[in-house]
Design an enzyme around this catalytic site. Structure first.
Site, PDB file in Angstrom:
ATOM      1  N   HIS A 128     -27.916 -22.462 -47.393  1.00 49.01           N
ATOM      2  CA  HIS A 128     -26.643 -23.177 -47.357  1.00 49.01           C
ATOM      3  C   HIS A 128     -26.492 -23.986 -48.637  1.00 49.01           C
ATOM      4  O   HIS A 128     -27.335 -23.906 -49.538  1.00 49.01           O
ATOM      5  CB  HIS A 128     -26.519 -24.035 -46.102  1.00 49.01           C
ATOM      6  CG  HIS A 128     -27.545 -25.117 -45.958  1.00 49.01           C
ATOM      7  ND1 HIS A 128     -27.598 -26.232 -46.770  1.00 49.01           N
ATOM      8  CD2 HIS A 128     -28.571 -25.262 -45.081  1.00 49.01           C
ATOM      9  CE1 HIS A 128     -28.593 -27.015 -46.404  1.00 49.01           C
ATOM     10  NE2 HIS A 128     -29.213 -26.445 -45.377  1.00 49.01           N
ATOM     11  N   CYS A 140     -34.237 -25.395 -44.400  1.00 51.25           N
ATOM     12  CA  CYS A 140     -33.416 -24.338 -45.000  1.00 51.25           C
ATOM     13  C   CYS A 140     -33.646 -24.255 -46.503  1.00 51.25           C
ATOM     14  O   CYS A 140     -34.411 -25.026 -47.073  1.00 51.25           O
ATOM     15  CB  CYS A 140     -31.938 -24.627 -44.732  1.00 51.25           C
ATOM     16  SG  CYS A 140     -31.514 -24.644 -42.980  1.00 51.25           S
TER      17      CYS A 140
END
Length: 167
Positions: A128, A140
């Site tokens: 992201h 992430c």
């Protein structure tokens, strides 16, 4: 060709290098829910989610879906929808995908612990957008918007995310 992720925050693909933010706990081979680590391994890329009110649909071979205000991602290990896209309102623990900040304006869903999901082995592992301050993630891989859009356009349908543990 795989996207290679290294513990020093380098992401390499097709001769290009990008600077990434990784999990606050580094890269771990033994990922658990809530540990803040980016999971080491080779993971398929499932699809792209994006905020259509903020960005155009990105290029590339992955399926693309617009994020809706009612979209969430279940992170409750004891729920049957664990590590899945869910619709809010949703009673179990979940992450909101429609955010005020810009982190989830563009999201690549990484196929970590999803086929099938094993309770407690980690959920919501995405590529992201980075925080404005470049800060660490909850597990992430965060990239600048221009870099992630460029990377998506360079992928093939069988590209995977390969995360290398240090040492």
């Amino acid at each position: 060709m795989d996207i290679e992720v290294f513990a020093d925050g380098r992401v390499v693909h097709g001769g290009r290098t990008y600077a990434a933010s990784l999990g606050r706990a580094g890269i771990l081979r033994d990922k658990h829910e809530g540990d803040g680590a980016t999971p080491a391994g080779r993971w398929p890329l499932r699809r792209v989610l994006y905020r259509a009110d903020r960005l155009p649909a990105p290029p590339g071979p992955l399926p693309v879906q617009a994020i809706r205000p009612e979209d969430g991602w279940c992170d409750a290990p004891d729920h049957p929808a664990y590590n899945r896209l869910v619709a809010k309102p949703f009673a179990a623990s979940h992450e909101d995908l429609w955010r005020e900040d810009h982190l989830y304006d563009l999201v690549v869903v990484v196929g970590h612990n999803d086929d099938p999901p094993v309770p407690g082995r980690g959920s919501a592992i995405f590529m992201h957008l980075k925080r404005d301050d470049g800060g660490l993630t909850a597990g992430c891989v965060g990239l600048r918007q221009d870099d992630l859009v460029e990377l998506l356009g360079r992928l093939s349908a069988d590209s995977c995310l390969r995360v290398h543990a240090a040492g």
